[in-house]
Design a protein around this motif. Structure first.
Motif, PDB file in Angstrom:
ATOM      1  N   ASP A   1      38.825  38.185  43.046  1.00 11.37           N
ATOM      2  CA  ASP A   1      39.052  38.656  41.684  1.00 11.37           C
ATOM      3  C   ASP A   1      37.896  39.522  41.168  1.00 11.37           C
ATOM      4  O   ASP A   1      37.274  39.215  40.154  1.00 11.37           O
ATOM      5  N   PRO A   2      37.645  40.648  41.835  1.00 10.15           N
ATOM      6  CA  PRO A   2      36.516  41.496  41.440  1.00 10.15           C
ATOM      7  C   PRO A   2      36.779  42.283  40.157  1.00 10.15           C
ATOM      8  O   PRO A   2      37.928  42.510  39.766  1.00 10.15           O
ATOM      9  N   HIS A   3      35.701  42.720  39.529  1.00 10.38           N
ATOM     10  CA  HIS A   3      35.800  43.641  38.399  1.00 10.38           C
ATOM     11  C   HIS A   3      36.089  45.057  38.902  1.00 10.38           C
ATOM     12  O   HIS A   3      36.750  45.834  38.233  1.00 10.38           O
ATOM     13  N   TYR A   4      35.521  45.377  40.059  1.00 11.42           N
ATOM     14  CA  TYR A   4      35.672  46.699  40.670  1.00 11.42           C
ATOM     15  C   TYR A   4      36.171  46.516  42.105  1.00 11.42           C
ATOM     16  O   TYR A   4      35.611  45.732  42.860  1.00 11.42           O
TER      17      TYR A   4
ATOM     18  N   MET B   1      27.631  38.056  36.163  1.00 14.74           N
ATOM     19  CA  MET B   1      27.500  39.413  36.705  1.00 14.74           C
ATOM     20  C   MET B   1      28.874  39.998  36.996  1.00 14.74           C
ATOM     21  O   MET B   1      29.843  39.273  37.186  1.00 14.74           O
ATOM     22  N   LYS B   2      28.918  41.307  37.060  1.00 14.94           N
ATOM     23  CA  LYS B   2      30.147  42.008  37.447  1.00 14.94           C
ATOM     24  C   LYS B   2      30.204  42.076  38.969  1.00 14.94           C
ATOM     25  O   LYS B   2      29.203  42.326  39.628  1.00 14.94           O
ATOM     26  N   LEU B   3      31.384  41.865  39.505  1.00 15.97           N
ATOM     27  CA  LEU B   3      31.583  41.846  40.952  1.00 15.97           C
ATOM     28  C   LEU B   3      32.252  43.138  41.402  1.00 15.97           C
ATOM     29  O   LEU B   3      33.322  43.497  40.916  1.00 15.97           O
ATOM     30  N   SER B   4      31.613  43.810  42.338  1.00 11.94           N
ATOM     31  CA  SER B   4      32.153  45.037  42.915  1.00 11.94           C
ATOM     32  C   SER B   4      32.421  44.803  44.399  1.00 11.94           C
ATOM     33  O   SER B   4      31.560  44.281  45.112  1.00 11.94           O
TER      34      SER B   4
ATOM     35  N   ASP C   1      42.077  41.881  36.572  1.00 12.62           N
ATOM     36  CA  ASP C   1      41.930  43.181  35.904  1.00 12.62           C
ATOM     37  C   ASP C   1      40.786  43.937  36.570  1.00 12.62           C
ATOM     38  O   ASP C   1      39.651  43.873  36.127  1.00 12.62           O
ATOM     39  N   ALA C   2      41.087  44.652  37.646  1.00 12.15           N
ATOM     40  CA  ALA C   2      40.049  45.350  38.407  1.00 12.15           C
ATOM     41  C   ALA C   2      40.168  46.856  38.252  1.00 12.15           C
ATOM     42  O   ALA C   2      41.267  47.412  38.301  1.00 12.15           O
TER      43      ALA C   2
ATOM     44  N   ARG D   1      30.471  35.645  39.495  1.00 11.28           N
ATOM     45  CA  ARG D   1      31.147  35.569  38.193  1.00 11.28           C
ATOM     46  C   ARG D   1      30.525  34.474  37.308  1.00 11.28           C
ATOM     47  O   ARG D   1      30.334  34.682  36.118  1.00 11.28           O
TER      48      ARG D   1
ATOM     49  N   ARG E   1      43.758  50.727  37.134  1.00 10.47           N
ATOM     50  CA  ARG E   1      43.426  49.317  37.004  1.00 10.47           C
ATOM     51  C   ARG E   1      44.519  48.514  37.698  1.00 10.47           C
ATOM     52  O   ARG E   1      45.701  48.812  37.559  1.00 10.47           O
TER      53      ARG E   1
END
Length: 119
Positions: free
Chosen positions: A48-51, A17-20, A97-98, A13, A114
């Protein structure tokens, strides 16, 4: 370990970068499924990932876990227990907010939305 995963997520983060993330339903086996579900929810919250995706563990012949299964040292939970595990993770995970998915062919139930908004 837990702290290393959280630290790696923070670094991702911080780098912009976006975390999946992918968590495996059934990885705790019959004996530790609830502990695994609750620990996965805590880790998903702290990372706390994005995906955030969930897949169902598949035992691949020739792997150490498959050999353990053959020796009676590991058993996959039945589908109703996997659904309980899924329910616990969805109920307890608190990412900010994933994008959440369980839409892989190896899952028993396909969900999308989400978290936490669509809980």
């Amino acid at each position: 370990n837990y702290a290393a995963h959280v630290e790696a997520a923070q670094r991702v983060r911080a780098a912009g970068m976006k975390l999946s993330t992918i968590f495996l339903l059934g990885a705790g086996g019959v004996d530790r499924w609830r502990e695994h579900a609750e620990g996965s929810a805590r880790l998903a919250t702290d990372m706390d990932p994005h995906y955030l995706s969930l897949l169902t563990l598949m035992l691949v012949p020739g792997t150490p876990l498959h050999r353990k299964h053959q020796r009676g040292k590991f058993a996959l939970p039945d589908p109703p227990v996997l659904m309980d595990e899924l329910r616990i993770i969805v109920a307890q995970a608190r990412p900010s907010d994933a994008l959440f998915r369980t839409n892989h062919a190896n899952n028993y139930l396909s969900l999308g939305g989400r978290l936490p908004r669509d809980r």
